[in-house]
Design a protein around this motif. Structure first.
Motif, PDB file in Angstrom:
ATOM      1  N   SER A  42       0.758  -1.148  -0.044  1.00 23.88           N
ATOM      2  CA  SER A  42       0.230  -0.070  -0.174  1.00 23.88           C
ATOM      3  C   SER A  42       0.692   1.343  -0.107  1.00 23.88           C
ATOM      4  O   SER A  42       0.469   2.350  -0.786  1.00 23.88           O
ATOM      5  N   VAL A  43       1.779   1.297   0.708  1.00 24.55           N
ATOM      6  CA  VAL A  43       2.906   2.535   1.015  1.00 24.55           C
ATOM      7  C   VAL A  43       3.564   2.641  -0.658  1.00 24.55           C
ATOM      8  O   VAL A  43       3.725   3.592  -0.949  1.00 24.55           O
ATOM      9  N   LEU A  44       3.909   1.409  -0.943  1.00 20.80           N
ATOM     10  CA  LEU A  44       4.696   1.382  -2.354  1.00 20.80           C
ATOM     11  C   LEU A  44       3.981   2.102  -3.422  1.00 20.80           C
ATOM     12  O   LEU A  44       4.310   2.825  -4.243  1.00 20.80           O
ATOM     13  N   GLU A  45       2.673   1.406  -3.462  1.00 18.64           N
ATOM     14  CA  GLU A  45       1.615   2.081  -4.398  1.00 18.64           C
ATOM     15  C   GLU A  45       1.258   3.518  -4.346  1.00 18.64           C
ATOM     16  O   GLU A  45       1.346   4.272  -5.314  1.00 18.64           O
ATOM     17  N   LYS A  46       1.227   3.947  -3.246  1.00 26.21           N
ATOM     18  CA  LYS A  46       0.926   5.231  -2.830  1.00 26.21           C
ATOM     19  C   LYS A  46       2.047   6.274  -3.145  1.00 26.21           C
ATOM     20  O   LYS A  46       1.987   7.547  -3.635  1.00 26.21           O
ATOM     21  N   GLU A  47       3.355   5.687  -3.036  1.00 24.08           N
ATOM     22  CA  GLU A  47       4.501   6.510  -3.376  1.00 24.08           C
ATOM     23  C   GLU A  47       4.891   6.505  -4.876  1.00 24.08           C
ATOM     24  O   GLU A  47       5.698   7.285  -5.326  1.00 24.08           O
ATOM     25  N   GLY A  48       4.109   5.593  -5.449  1.00 26.02           N
ATOM     26  CA  GLY A  48       4.348   5.546  -6.960  1.00 26.02           C
ATOM     27  C   GLY A  48       5.507   4.611  -7.411  1.00 26.02           C
ATOM     28  O   GLY A  48       5.764   4.709  -8.664  1.00 26.02           O
ATOM     29  N   SER A  49       5.910   3.923  -6.594  1.00 27.03           N
ATOM     30  CA  SER A  49       6.929   2.991  -6.758  1.00 27.03           C
ATOM     31  C   SER A  49       6.429   1.750  -7.594  1.00 27.03           C
ATOM     32  O   SER A  49       7.545   0.921  -8.254  1.00 27.03           O
ATOM     33  N   ILE A  50       5.279   1.577  -7.346  1.00 24.77           N
ATOM     34  CA  ILE A  50       4.828   0.120  -7.677  1.00 24.77           C
ATOM     35  C   ILE A  50       3.409   0.413  -8.384  1.00 24.77           C
ATOM     36  O   ILE A  50       2.754   1.348  -7.932  1.00 24.77           O
ATOM     37  N   ARG A  51       3.123  -0.612  -9.330  1.00 28.59           N
ATOM     38  CA  ARG A  51       1.445  -0.492  -9.796  1.00 28.59           C
ATOM     39  C   ARG A  51       0.895  -1.763  -9.626  1.00 28.59           C
ATOM     40  O   ARG A  51       1.603  -2.674  -9.672  1.00 28.59           O
ATOM     41  N   ILE A  52      -0.116  -1.802  -9.209  1.00 29.31           N
ATOM     42  CA  ILE A  52      -0.789  -3.169  -8.706  1.00 29.31           C
ATOM     43  C   ILE A  52      -2.000  -3.316  -9.856  1.00 29.31           C
ATOM     44  O   ILE A  52      -2.890  -2.428  -9.796  1.00 29.31           O
ATOM     45  N   ASN A  53      -1.937  -4.412 -10.481  1.00 31.78           N
ATOM     46  CA  ASN A  53      -3.067  -4.618 -11.585  1.00 31.78           C
ATOM     47  C   ASN A  53      -4.108  -5.485 -10.814  1.00 31.78           C
ATOM     48  O   ASN A  53      -3.578  -6.805 -10.202  1.00 31.78           O
ATOM     49  N   ARG A  54      -5.246  -5.122 -10.385  1.00 28.15           N
ATOM     50  CA  ARG A  54      -6.326  -5.910  -9.646  1.00 28.15           C
ATOM     51  C   ARG A  54      -7.240  -6.364 -10.623  1.00 28.15           C
ATOM     52  O   ARG A  54      -7.928  -5.691 -11.283  1.00 28.15           O
ATOM     53  N   GLU A  55      -7.623  -7.655 -10.600  1.00 25.20           N
ATOM     54  CA  GLU A  55      -8.616  -8.417 -11.433  1.00 25.20           C
ATOM     55  C   GLU A  55      -9.374  -9.479 -10.532  1.00 25.20           C
ATOM     56  O   GLU A  55      -8.343 -10.129 -10.072  1.00 25.20           O
TER      57      GLU A  55
END
Length: 168
Positions: A42-55
């Motif tokens: 969650s922190v990495l996604e908010k920082e923009g370091s990662i992208r999570i593809n949810r399906e």
């Protein structure tokens, strides 16, 4: 605080070395608890370091620096049946259903559903005729990703099991 940074870095290293990896794989490869992994993702996604593809019930985690247009090919390459079909099409360029079925040695139903899903994902396309044939939508991109993606033995076993019950 320092331990949190080290955990975040460890999770990021797993994601960088395993594009399209899932939550469970990150948990297993780092040895961190579910709550720790969830928090840091969650922190990495908010920082923009990662992208999570949810399906549906699946998540695939990518570095944000990777081209999101490649996500569908990377996800397909993480599944054994898809990977086998794409590898075969990379070798022969185009093939009909029977040739693909005989090569990957899966049931006709599994072969059919997987081909249909790969067409829907726009990874392969149909060449109409008799018999109709299948070919890669973008052979150069698929080959580059195929060569670059290294799936660990643990991932292969998990993906084989998941492949039995889910077709993307």
């Amino acid at each position: 605080m320092l331990r949190g940074v080290k955990k975040k870095q460890a999770i990021l290293r797993v994601i960088e070395s395993n594009p399209g990896t899932g939550f469970v794989d990150i948990h297993k490869l780092t040895g961190f608890g579910h709550g720790v992994v969830s928090h840091h993702l969650s922190v990495l996604e908010k920082e923009g370091s990662i992208r999570i593809n949810r399906e549906k019930r699946n998540i695939w985690v990518f570095q944000s620096s990777l081209d999101p247009n490649n996500d569908r090919i990377i996800i397909a390459l993480r599944k054994e049946t898809c990977k086998n079909i794409l590898a075969f099409l990379l070798d022969v360029h185009s093939a009909n259903f029977v040739q693909i079925h005989n090569t990957i040695k899966k049931s006709p139903g599994t072969t059919s559903v997987t081909l249909k899903k790969l067409v829907e994902l726009d990874v392969i396309k149909i060449i109409h005729g008799f018999p109709k044939k299948y070919t890669l939508k973008d052979e150069i991109k698929t080959r580059k990703l195929f060569d670059a993606l290294i799936v660990s033995y643990t991932d292969e076993l998990k993906d084989r099991f998941a492949d039995t019950f889910s077709y993307l």
